[in-house]
Design a protein around this motif. Structure first.
Motif, PDB file in Angstrom:
ATOM      1  N   MET A   1       0.859  -1.182   0.000  1.00  0.00           N
ATOM      2  CA  MET A   1       0.000   0.000   0.000  1.00  0.00           C
ATOM      3  C   MET A   1       0.895   1.232   0.000  1.00  0.00           C
ATOM      4  SD  MET A   1      -3.147   1.420   0.452  1.00  0.00           S
ATOM      5  CE  MET A   1      -3.998  -0.097   0.777  1.00  0.00           C
ATOM      6  N   ARG A   2       0.531   2.173  -0.815  1.00  0.00           N
ATOM      7  CA  ARG A   2       1.290   3.419  -0.970  1.00  0.00           C
ATOM      8  C   ARG A   2       0.609   4.542  -0.194  1.00  0.00           C
ATOM      9  NH1 ARG A   2       0.896   7.177  -5.577  1.00  0.00           N
ATOM     10  NH2 ARG A   2      -0.933   5.946  -6.036  1.00  0.00           N
ATOM     11  N   VAL A   3       1.408   5.246   0.611  1.00  0.00           N
ATOM     12  CA  VAL A   3       0.937   6.436   1.314  1.00  0.00           C
ATOM     13  C   VAL A   3       1.589   7.635   0.649  1.00  0.00           C
ATOM     14  CG1 VAL A   3       0.841   7.685   3.498  1.00  0.00           C
ATOM     15  CG2 VAL A   3       0.741   5.172   3.492  1.00  0.00           C
ATOM     16  N   CYS A   4       0.791   8.522   0.101  1.00  0.00           N
ATOM     17  CA  CYS A   4       1.301   9.751  -0.511  1.00  0.00           C
ATOM     18  C   CYS A   4       1.175  10.881   0.495  1.00  0.00           C
ATOM     19  CB  CYS A   4       0.521  10.101  -1.776  1.00  0.00           C
ATOM     20  SG  CYS A   4       0.862   9.031  -3.159  1.00  0.00           S
ATOM     21  N   LEU A   5       2.314  11.389   0.915  1.00  0.00           N
ATOM     22  CA  LEU A   5       2.381  12.492   1.864  1.00  0.00           C
ATOM     23  C   LEU A   5       2.587  13.791   1.093  1.00  0.00           C
ATOM     24  CD1 LEU A   5       2.821  13.997   4.537  1.00  0.00           C
ATOM     25  CD2 LEU A   5       5.177  13.125   4.519  1.00  0.00           C
ATOM     26  N   ALA A  45       6.990   3.663  10.220  1.00  0.00           N
ATOM     27  CA  ALA A  45       6.699   2.775  11.352  1.00  0.00           C
ATOM     28  C   ALA A  45       5.484   1.885  11.083  1.00  0.00           C
ATOM     29  CB  ALA A  45       6.482   3.586  12.622  1.00  0.00           C
ATOM     30  N   SER A  46       4.605   2.336  10.184  1.00  0.00           N
ATOM     31  CA  SER A  46       3.409   1.550   9.850  1.00  0.00           C
ATOM     32  C   SER A  46       3.735   0.370   8.938  1.00  0.00           C
ATOM     33  CB  SER A  46       2.365   2.436   9.165  1.00  0.00           C
ATOM     34  OG  SER A  46       2.734   2.707   7.816  1.00  0.00           O
ATOM     35  N   GLY A  47       4.911   0.390   8.326  1.00  0.00           N
ATOM     36  CA  GLY A  47       5.277  -0.653   7.376  1.00  0.00           C
ATOM     37  C   GLY A  47       4.753  -0.408   5.978  1.00  0.00           C
ATOM     38  N   LEU A  48       4.093   0.723   5.767  1.00  0.00           N
ATOM     39  CA  LEU A  48       3.561   1.061   4.447  1.00  0.00           C
ATOM     40  C   LEU A  48       4.606   1.839   3.655  1.00  0.00           C
ATOM     41  CD1 LEU A  48       0.015   2.151   5.656  1.00  0.00           C
ATOM     42  CD2 LEU A  48       0.646  -0.032   4.603  1.00  0.00           C
ATOM     43  N   GLN A 107      -2.364   1.896   9.599  1.00  0.00           N
ATOM     44  CA  GLN A 107      -2.618   0.464   9.415  1.00  0.00           C
ATOM     45  C   GLN A 107      -4.115   0.184   9.334  1.00  0.00           C
ATOM     46  OE1 GLN A 107      -0.308  -0.798  12.790  1.00  0.00           O
ATOM     47  NE2 GLN A 107       1.468  -1.317  11.521  1.00  0.00           N
ATOM     48  N   ARG A 108      -4.913   0.871  10.184  1.00  0.00           N
ATOM     49  CA  ARG A 108      -6.372   0.695  10.119  1.00  0.00           C
ATOM     50  C   ARG A 108      -6.910   1.151   8.764  1.00  0.00           C
ATOM     51  NH1 ARG A 108      -6.153   1.963  15.634  1.00  0.00           N
ATOM     52  NH2 ARG A 108      -6.555   4.171  15.360  1.00  0.00           N
ATOM     53  N   ALA A 109      -6.388   2.255   8.261  1.00  0.00           N
ATOM     54  CA  ALA A 109      -6.832   2.750   6.958  1.00  0.00           C
ATOM     55  C   ALA A 109      -6.494   1.758   5.855  1.00  0.00           C
ATOM     56  CB  ALA A 109      -6.191   4.105   6.669  1.00  0.00           C
ATOM     57  N   ALA A 110      -5.281   1.233   5.869  1.00  0.00           N
ATOM     58  CA  ALA A 110      -4.883   0.251   4.850  1.00  0.00           C
ATOM     59  C   ALA A 110      -5.735  -1.008   4.955  1.00  0.00           C
ATOM     60  CB  ALA A 110      -3.398  -0.082   5.003  1.00  0.00           C
ATOM     61  N   ASP A 111      -5.988  -1.468   6.168  1.00  0.00           N
ATOM     62  CA  ASP A 111      -6.835  -2.651   6.362  1.00  0.00           C
ATOM     63  C   ASP A 111      -8.248  -2.405   5.841  1.00  0.00           C
ATOM     64  OD1 ASP A 111      -4.671  -3.918   7.553  1.00  0.00           O
ATOM     65  OD2 ASP A 111      -5.428  -3.646   9.612  1.00  0.00           O
ATOM     66  N   ALA A 112      -8.770  -1.201   6.040  1.00  0.00           N
ATOM     67  CA  ALA A 112     -10.130  -0.875   5.594  1.00  0.00           C
ATOM     68  C   ALA A 112     -10.254  -0.966   4.082  1.00  0.00           C
ATOM     69  CB  ALA A 112     -10.521   0.524   6.071  1.00  0.00           C
ATOM     70  N   LEU A 113      -9.187  -0.585   3.372  1.00  0.00           N
ATOM     71  CA  LEU A 113      -9.257  -0.622   1.906  1.00  0.00           C
ATOM     72  C   LEU A 113      -9.266  -2.046   1.352  1.00  0.00           C
ATOM     73  CD1 LEU A 113      -7.146   2.376   0.579  1.00  0.00           C
ATOM     74  CD2 LEU A 113      -9.614   2.160   0.850  1.00  0.00           C
ATOM     75  N   ALA A 114      -9.022  -3.028   2.194  1.00  0.00           N
ATOM     76  CA  ALA A 114      -9.111  -4.425   1.749  1.00  0.00           C
ATOM     77  C   ALA A 114     -10.561  -4.835   1.509  1.00  0.00           C
ATOM     78  CB  ALA A 114      -8.466  -5.349   2.783  1.00  0.00           C
ATOM     79  N   ALA A 116     -13.276  -2.127   1.437  1.00  0.00           N
ATOM     80  CA  ALA A 116     -14.090  -0.949   1.123  1.00  0.00           C
ATOM     81  C   ALA A 116     -13.439  -0.169  -0.009  1.00  0.00           C
ATOM     82  CB  ALA A 116     -14.222  -0.056   2.358  1.00  0.00           C
ATOM     83  N   ALA A 117     -14.244   0.572  -0.738  1.00  0.00           N
ATOM     84  CA  ALA A 117     -13.720   1.370  -1.852  1.00  0.00           C
ATOM     85  C   ALA A 117     -13.039   2.640  -1.373  1.00  0.00           C
ATOM     86  CB  ALA A 117     -14.850   1.722  -2.816  1.00  0.00           C
ATOM     87  N   ALA A 118     -13.405   3.105  -0.150  1.00  0.00           N
ATOM     88  CA  ALA A 118     -12.828   4.351   0.357  1.00  0.00           C
ATOM     89  C   ALA A 118     -12.777   4.329   1.877  1.00  0.00           C
ATOM     90  CB  ALA A 118     -13.640   5.557  -0.116  1.00  0.00           C
ATOM     91  N   VAL A 119     -11.812   5.061   2.405  1.00  0.00           N
ATOM     92  CA  VAL A 119     -11.665   5.268   3.840  1.00  0.00           C
ATOM     93  C   VAL A 119     -11.306   6.733   4.034  1.00  0.00           C
ATOM     94  CG1 VAL A 119      -9.244   4.527   3.825  1.00  0.00           C
ATOM     95  CG2 VAL A 119     -10.520   4.478   5.962  1.00  0.00           C
ATOM     96  N   ILE A 120     -11.838   7.337   5.107  1.00  0.00           N
ATOM     97  CA  ILE A 120     -11.565   8.751   5.343  1.00  0.00           C
ATOM     98  C   ILE A 120     -11.413   8.994   6.839  1.00  0.00           C
ATOM     99  CG2 ILE A 120     -14.008   9.396   5.388  1.00  0.00           C
ATOM    100  CD1 ILE A 120     -13.157  11.981   3.801  1.00  0.00           C
ATOM    101  N   GLY A 121     -10.474   9.860   7.171  1.00  0.00           N
ATOM    102  CA  GLY A 121     -10.256  10.269   8.553  1.00  0.00           C
ATOM    103  C   GLY A 121     -10.655  11.719   8.710  1.00  0.00           C
ATOM    104  N   PRO A 122     -11.772  11.996   9.364  1.00  0.00           N
ATOM    105  CA  PRO A 122     -12.219  13.378   9.514  1.00  0.00           C
ATOM    106  C   PRO A 122     -11.303  14.175  10.436  1.00  0.00           C
ATOM    107  CG  PRO A 122     -13.609  11.910  10.805  1.00  0.00           C
ATOM    108  CD  PRO A 122     -12.667  11.042  10.029  1.00  0.00           C
ATOM    109  N   ALA A 123     -11.184  15.447  10.136  1.00  0.00           N
ATOM    110  CA  ALA A 123     -10.435  16.375  10.986  1.00  0.00           C
ATOM    111  C   ALA A 123     -11.436  17.268  11.716  1.00  0.00           C
ATOM    112  CB  ALA A 123      -9.488  17.226  10.144  1.00  0.00           C
ATOM    113  N   GLU A 124     -11.051  17.715  12.899  1.00  0.00           N
ATOM    114  CA  GLU A 124     -11.945  18.531  13.713  1.00  0.00           C
ATOM    115  C   GLU A 124     -12.382  19.821  13.031  1.00  0.00           C
ATOM    116  OE1 GLU A 124     -10.234  19.162  17.564  1.00  0.00           O
ATOM    117  OE2 GLU A 124     -10.394  17.047  18.106  1.00  0.00           O
TER     118      GLU A 124
END
Length: 183
Positions: A1-5, A45-48, A107-114, A116-124
């Protein structure tokens, strides 16, 4: 899984500009440097796989600084730049302004994409700290970037409900500094 920062070069006067009134130009740039380094370390640290989407300096400068692959963000508004990074799926898209981000969140986000088509983390503040896509989605056009409805507008454009992660706080404006005194 690729994380684009998505991040920019920590140049005084150009990084974390909304924090300049509280920290000065050099202080805001230094905080941005620390946030970026923290975020890269968290992704590793996530291994991604960490891929920096850079702006403000040559790609090689980012690679020397952070020790990971970098690609220039290119031209256009944030939506256009995010869309380019999301051409190769699956992908997790993040910024460098969330001090509370942990490797477990990623890691939770990457697992969710297994499953689901999308995962999102809301910001306050009404935006999001992560958007993950496993399938193409028209989520980058017509968004009022930086506004309090970014999360809602993005979710409305998805064809199926996304997996929603923990709500986290960004460090964007002077009032946010009180929450992160040691950062």
């Amino acid at each position: 899984m690729r994380v684009c920062l998505f991040t920019r070069w920590p140049e005084a006067g150009k990084a974390k500009t909304r924090l300049i009134p509280a920290l000065g130009a050099a202080g805001a740039a230094d905080l941005h440097r620390r946030l970026t380094e923290h975020t890269v370390a968290t992704v590793l640290a996530s291994g991604l796989h960490c891929e920096v989407r850079s702006t403000g300096a040559e790609v090689g400068a980012f690679e020397d600084w952070l020790g990971v692959a970098a690609i220039d963000q290119g031209d256009g508004d944030l939506g256009e730049r995010l869309a380019r990074a999301a051409e190769d799926l699956p992908v997790l898209l993040i910024g460098a302004d969330c001090p509370g981000l942990t490797h477990a969140h990623l890691q939770r986000a990457a697992d969710a994409l297994a499953h689901a088509a999308a995962v999102i983390g809301p910001a306050e503040d009404g935006g999001y700290w992560l958007l993950g896509l496993a399938a193409p989605a028209p989520v980058f056009d017509g968004i009022a970037w930086g506004g309090p409805r970014v999360f809602a507008q993005t979710v409305a454009r998805l064809s199926a409900p996304p997996v929603v992660l923990d709500c986290l706080a960004d460090l964007d404006v002077p009032a946010d500094l009180a929450r992160w005194p040691g950062f």
